[in-house]
Design an enzyme around this catalytic site. Structure first.
Site, PDB file in Angstrom:
ATOM      1  N   HIS A  12       6.597   1.556 -10.556  1.00  0.00           N
ATOM      2  CA  HIS A  12       5.358   0.841 -10.240  1.00  0.00           C
ATOM      3  C   HIS A  12       4.157   1.565 -10.815  1.00  0.00           C
ATOM      4  O   HIS A  12       4.146   2.778 -10.987  1.00  0.00           O
ATOM      5  CB  HIS A  12       5.193   0.651  -8.723  1.00  0.00           C
ATOM      6  CG  HIS A  12       4.715   1.861  -7.979  1.00  0.00           C
ATOM      7  ND1 HIS A  12       3.383   2.212  -7.905  1.00  0.00           N
ATOM      8  CD2 HIS A  12       5.388   2.799  -7.263  1.00  0.00           C
ATOM      9  CE1 HIS A  12       3.262   3.312  -7.173  1.00  0.00           C
ATOM     10  NE2 HIS A  12       4.460   3.694  -6.775  1.00  0.00           N
ATOM     11  N   CYS A  13       3.151   0.785 -11.146  1.00  0.00           N
ATOM     12  CA  CYS A  13       1.824   1.313 -11.463  1.00  0.00           C
ATOM     13  C   CYS A  13       0.913   0.712 -10.415  1.00  0.00           C
ATOM     14  O   CYS A  13       1.097   0.940  -9.226  1.00  0.00           O
ATOM     15  CB  CYS A  13       1.429   0.994 -12.899  1.00  0.00           C
ATOM     16  SG  CYS A  13       1.791  -0.692 -13.451  1.00  0.00           S
ATOM     17  N   SER A  14      -0.054  -0.090 -10.818  1.00  0.00           N
ATOM     18  CA  SER A  14      -0.871  -0.801  -9.841  1.00  0.00           C
ATOM     19  C   SER A  14      -0.412  -2.252  -9.736  1.00  0.00           C
ATOM     20  O   SER A  14      -0.047  -2.729  -8.676  1.00  0.00           O
ATOM     21  CB  SER A  14      -2.353  -0.744 -10.221  1.00  0.00           C
ATOM     22  OG  SER A  14      -3.151  -1.338  -9.228  1.00  0.00           O
TER      23      SER A  14
END
EC number: 3.1.3.48
Length: 377
Positions: A280-282
């Site tokens: 995940h990132c944002s």
């Protein structure tokens, strides 16, 4: 395979550098091809049925970054998921210190989330927080903003919201995942990109799960590696979780160093994996998609070369289109797409150089072995 992809394939006897030299405009041409192949599918609202349901509205960090129905991760719905204090609107989050003092806080399910559903997805989607206070409650559902990628090898998801942290850990447990790759900081440019879902010391409780901090290692400009013990209070079982956070990747940008990023990838690969790698990132599309594209091709190259001592063919546009058909917007920008090529090229060269050194060393060792015993005066 769609014949139109053939033009972009890098053959085993070629290289990415040759590909760039022979096709100076290949980045723009290939990325435009990817957009053409995927943009219509991302606009079909019927593909996002669960993500667009009112009860799931506040579970989306961004109103225009949603998972396809057919590839979304589903979490189980249990009768006692929300029973922790006879209050079905709250989530228990507690901080337990070594003195066994329990400091609980409750988060209203309807207090945090997206302010509304606008466009489903656009290729120019900004990774900016669309969140708001929200005044609509949610009900229990199997929905989480997460997608299976590469036939379940990876799960790409948004950075957890406060009201989805319990769902996040539930997904980790149910998918038997032991590796989490985090490609964002909690806050960037004064905007929240990911709510903190782990303890820095001691332990915290998230619904029916306790996450216990074990240790961490920091390598400046590359990563923070954390180890947790995840306990499921319903069956009293525990698992080890490895959390890798890449700390220097700017939103919408690319890492400054391909070498540093590949070191990060090697740290991730050092741990034996169970279940899908959760990335995940944002928003879970740009940086996450870039990581998955690089990691999957580098892994394929290394495995193929180890077994057959020759390089496999590479078709990055085909891979990215396949990824975007599993989660919209994967590898979000042209710069991220270019970075994929640069990192893959460096990783391939590293494998080839190691093999050359190995062969030279083997040749030297054979030539250094005396054919007869030592001579004596």
């Amino acid at each position: 395979m769609d014949e139109s992809f053939d033009a972009f394939e890098i053959k085993p006897n070629s290289s990415i550098i040759e590909h760039f030299n022979n096709h100076p405009t290949c980045i723009d041409k290939e990325f435009n091809f990817i957009l053409q192949k995927t943009e219509l599918r991302a606009l079909e609202t019927d593909k996002f049925r669960s993500a667009l349901e009112a009860k799931n509205k506040l579970k989306n960090r961004y109103s225009n970054v949603l998972p396809f129905e057919e590839t979304r991760v589903k979490i189980n719905i249990d009768d006692d998921d929300d029973d922790e204090d006879d209050n079905e609107d709250d989530i228990i989050v507690s901080n337990n210190n070594n003195n066994n003092n329990n400091n609980e806080k409750r988060i209203k399910r309807n207090s945090i989330g997206s302010s509304g559903q606008s466009d489903v997805m656009s290729n120019s989607s900004d990774e900016e927080d669309h969140g708001g206070s929200g005044d609509e409650g949610t009900t229990l559902s199997d929905y989480i903003n997460a997608s299976f990628i590469n036939n379940g090898t990876y799960i790409c998801t948004q950075g957890p919201l406060l009201n989805t942290i319990v769902d996040f850990w539930k997904m980790i447990w149910e998918q038997n995942s032991n590796i989490i790759v985090m490609l964002t900081r909690e806050e960037e440019n004064f905007k929240t990109k990911c709510d903190k879902y782990w303890p820095d010391k001691d332990e915290e409780r998230y619904g029916n799960f306790i996450v216990k901090f074990d240790n961490n290692i920091t390598i400046p400009d590359i990563l923070i590696r954390r180890e947790f013990t995840l306990e499921n209070l319903k069956d009293n079982k525990t698992r080890k979780i490895y959390h890798f956070q890449y700390t220097t990747w700017p939103d919408h940008g690319t890492p400054v160093s391909t070498t540093g990023f590949l070191k990060f990838v090697s740290f991730v690969d050092h741990e034996k994996r169970s279940g899908p790698i959760v990335v995940h990132c944002s928003a879970g599309i740009g940086r996450s998609g870039t990581f998955v594209a690089i990691h999957s091709i580098v892994a394929k190259f290394a495995k193929h070369y180890d077994e057959k001592k020759q390089a496999p063919s590479i078709n990055l546009p085909k891979l990215v289109v396949e990824m975007r058909n599993e989660r919209p917007g994967m590898v979000q920008t042209r710069d991220q797409y270019r970075f994929c090529y640069l990192a893959i090229s460096e990783a391939m060269n590293t494998v080839l150089k190691k093999e050359q050194k190995k062969r030279k060393g083997l040749s030297y060792s054979y030539s250094s072995i005396p054919l007869t015993g030592p001579e004596h005066d």
